[in-house]
Design a protein around this motif. Structure first.
Motif, mmCIF file in Angstrom:
data_model
loop_
_atom_site.group_PDB
_atom_site.id
_atom_site.type_symbol
_atom_site.label_atom_id
_atom_site.label_comp_id
_atom_site.label_asym_id
_atom_site.label_seq_id
_atom_site.Cartn_x
_atom_site.Cartn_y
_atom_site.Cartn_z
ATOM 1 N N ALA A 1 0.831 -1.208 0.000
ATOM 2 C CA ALA A 1 0.000 0.000 0.000
ATOM 3 C C ALA A 1 0.865 1.257 0.000
ATOM 4 C CB ALA A 1 -0.937 -0.014 1.206
ATOM 5 N N ILE A 2 1.927 1.247 0.782
ATOM 6 C CA ILE A 2 2.815 2.411 0.825
ATOM 7 C C ILE A 2 3.520 2.575 -0.515
ATOM 8 C CG2 ILE A 2 4.926 3.356 1.856
ATOM 9 C CD1 ILE A 2 3.925 2.203 4.560
ATOM 10 N N GLN A 3 4.041 1.490 -1.067
ATOM 11 C CA GLN A 3 4.735 1.573 -2.352
ATOM 12 C C GLN A 3 3.802 2.035 -3.468
ATOM 13 O OE1 GLN A 3 8.209 1.076 -3.275
ATOM 14 N NE2 GLN A 3 7.994 1.753 -1.184
ATOM 15 N N ARG A 4 2.566 1.612 -3.403
ATOM 16 C CA ARG A 4 1.560 2.057 -4.377
ATOM 17 C C ARG A 4 1.434 3.576 -4.342
ATOM 18 N NH1 ARG A 4 -4.424 -0.542 -4.995
ATOM 19 N NH2 ARG A 4 -5.465 1.251 -5.921
ATOM 20 N N GLN A 5 1.431 4.151 -3.150
ATOM 21 C CA GLN A 5 1.276 5.596 -3.012
ATOM 22 C C GLN A 5 2.564 6.339 -3.348
ATOM 23 O OE1 GLN A 5 -2.025 4.546 -3.055
ATOM 24 N NE2 GLN A 5 -1.986 6.736 -2.764
ATOM 25 N N VAL A 6 3.716 5.750 -3.050
ATOM 26 C CA VAL A 6 4.984 6.372 -3.457
ATOM 27 C C VAL A 6 4.989 6.549 -4.974
ATOM 28 C CG1 VAL A 6 7.482 5.974 -3.696
ATOM 29 C CG2 VAL A 6 6.380 5.625 -1.476
ATOM 30 N N SER A 7 4.603 5.512 -5.684
ATOM 31 C CA SER A 7 4.563 5.575 -7.145
ATOM 32 C C SER A 7 3.524 6.593 -7.620
ATOM 33 C CB SER A 7 4.236 4.183 -7.690
ATOM 34 O OG SER A 7 4.073 4.225 -9.077
ATOM 35 N N HIS A 8 2.325 6.533 -7.061
ATOM 36 C CA HIS A 8 1.235 7.416 -7.467
ATOM 37 C C HIS A 8 1.588 8.882 -7.228
ATOM 38 C CE1 HIS A 8 -3.250 8.637 -6.835
ATOM 39 N NE2 HIS A 8 -2.838 8.956 -8.041
ATOM 40 N N TYR A 9 2.052 9.195 -6.044
ATOM 41 C CA TYR A 9 2.355 10.595 -5.736
ATOM 42 C C TYR A 9 3.582 11.083 -6.491
ATOM 43 C CZ TYR A 9 -0.920 9.688 -1.906
ATOM 44 O OH TYR A 9 -2.014 9.320 -1.158
ATOM 45 N N GLY A 10 4.552 10.204 -6.702
ATOM 46 C CA GLY A 10 5.720 10.592 -7.500
ATOM 47 C C GLY A 10 5.326 10.981 -8.914
ATOM 48 N N TYR A 11 4.386 10.233 -9.470
ATOM 49 C CA TYR A 11 3.864 10.518 -10.817
ATOM 50 C C TYR A 11 3.234 11.907 -10.852
ATOM 51 C CZ TYR A 11 0.469 9.943 -14.684
ATOM 52 O OH TYR A 11 -0.294 10.099 -15.805
ATOM 53 N N HIS A 12 2.384 12.198 -9.880
ATOM 54 C CA HIS A 12 1.699 13.490 -9.887
ATOM 55 C C HIS A 12 2.621 14.647 -9.502
ATOM 56 C CE1 HIS A 12 -2.091 11.943 -11.067
ATOM 57 N NE2 HIS A 12 -2.280 11.224 -9.966
ATOM 58 N N VAL A 13 3.557 14.421 -8.608
ATOM 59 C CA VAL A 13 4.504 15.493 -8.283
ATOM 60 C C VAL A 13 5.349 15.813 -9.513
ATOM 61 C CG1 VAL A 13 6.530 16.121 -6.894
ATOM 62 C CG2 VAL A 13 4.508 15.139 -5.783
ATOM 63 N N GLY A 14 5.703 14.811 -10.297
ATOM 64 C CA GLY A 14 6.412 15.065 -11.553
ATOM 65 C C GLY A 14 5.594 15.942 -12.492
ATOM 66 N N GLN A 15 4.288 15.694 -12.557
ATOM 67 C CA GLN A 15 3.413 16.541 -13.365
ATOM 68 C C GLN A 15 3.385 17.968 -12.819
ATOM 69 O OE1 GLN A 15 -0.100 14.053 -12.909
ATOM 70 N NE2 GLN A 15 -0.052 13.570 -15.092
ATOM 71 N N ILE A 16 3.332 18.093 -11.509
ATOM 72 C CA ILE A 16 3.306 19.410 -10.870
ATOM 73 C C ILE A 16 4.579 20.180 -11.194
ATOM 74 C CG2 ILE A 16 3.482 20.547 -8.605
ATOM 75 C CD1 ILE A 16 1.387 18.392 -7.626
ATOM 76 N N VAL A 17 5.725 19.529 -11.048
ATOM 77 C CA VAL A 17 6.998 20.197 -11.349
ATOM 78 C C VAL A 17 7.026 20.619 -12.816
ATOM 79 C CG1 VAL A 17 9.512 19.899 -11.494
ATOM 80 C CG2 VAL A 17 8.258 19.038 -9.493
ATOM 81 N N PHE A 18 6.599 19.736 -13.697
ATOM 82 C CA PHE A 18 6.575 20.061 -15.128
ATOM 83 C C PHE A 18 5.723 21.300 -15.388
ATOM 84 C CE2 PHE A 18 4.367 19.881 -19.177
ATOM 85 C CZ PHE A 18 5.426 19.860 -20.068
ATOM 86 N N LEU A 19 4.508 21.314 -14.835
ATOM 87 C CA LEU A 19 3.618 22.455 -15.066
ATOM 88 C C LEU A 19 4.181 23.741 -14.477
ATOM 89 C CD1 LEU A 19 0.070 20.944 -14.503
ATOM 90 C CD2 LEU A 19 1.020 21.821 -16.644
#
Length: 174
Positions: A132-150
């Motif tokens: 469950a934790i690893q699932r969220q690490v991956s999920h949030y990393g994906y969205h934080v990457g989008q945030i940084v890009f934007l």
């Protein structure tokens, strides 16, 4: 050789560190981005910063509230609504950002090494706490990457790098 408890402690500490790093990237990105850009998209199919923050907040609240004792997809979550843009202010969005991370960190800090191999449920499916934790690490990393890009896109030439600047790698070699 480390015992299971030590490995579990290290896993929890490293998970916290990974999430802290993600939050820091988001924080530094938001600080460089004018309020006018929080509700804008780069095209009709893209998410705005507002949508990404609302989605991460909704996910964090749902997943990390009563983490060990209730399904990680709470019945009161309105996931589809998280993807609808509005006109929330930067201050309102950053309050949601902070609230979501607080829920996550409070939960992670409350976990013990004995909790790591326990089972939790997400959308009716069983996961170990590690999964469950690893699932969220991956999920949030994906969205934080989008945030940084934007944020980098909107800040354009005023962007201050969050890592080693182009052409500066040699200065950071041991």
């Amino acid at each position: 050789m480390p015992n299971q408890t030590n490995v579990a402690e290290v896993f929890l500490l490293e998970s916290i560190r990974a999430f802290q790093s993600m939050k820091k990237l988001g924080d530094k990105s938001f600080a460089q981005t004018d309020e006018a850009f929080f509700n804008q998209t780069i095209d009709p199919e893209s998410n705005s910063l507002e949508v990404l923050i609302k989605h991460m907040h909704g996910n964090m609240r749902s997943r990390w509230t009563d983490f060990l004792t209730s399904d990680g997809e709470k019945p009161d979550r309105e996931r589809d609504g998280e993807f609808e843009g509005g006109h929330a202010s930067k201050a309102e969005l950053l309050a949601l950002w902070e609230e979501g991370w607080k829920i996550l960190f409070d939960t992670l800090h409350s976990l013990t090494p004995d909790d790591v191999l326990r089972e939790v449920t997400i959308r009716g499916e069983k996961h170990s706490v590690v999964q469950a934790i690893q699932r969220q690490v991956s999920h949030y990393g994906y969205h934080v990457g989008q945030i940084v890009f934007l944020c980098k896109h909107w800040s354009s030439q005023d962007w201050q790098t969050l890592s080693i600047a182009r052409g500066q790698s040699k200065a950071f070699k041991p």
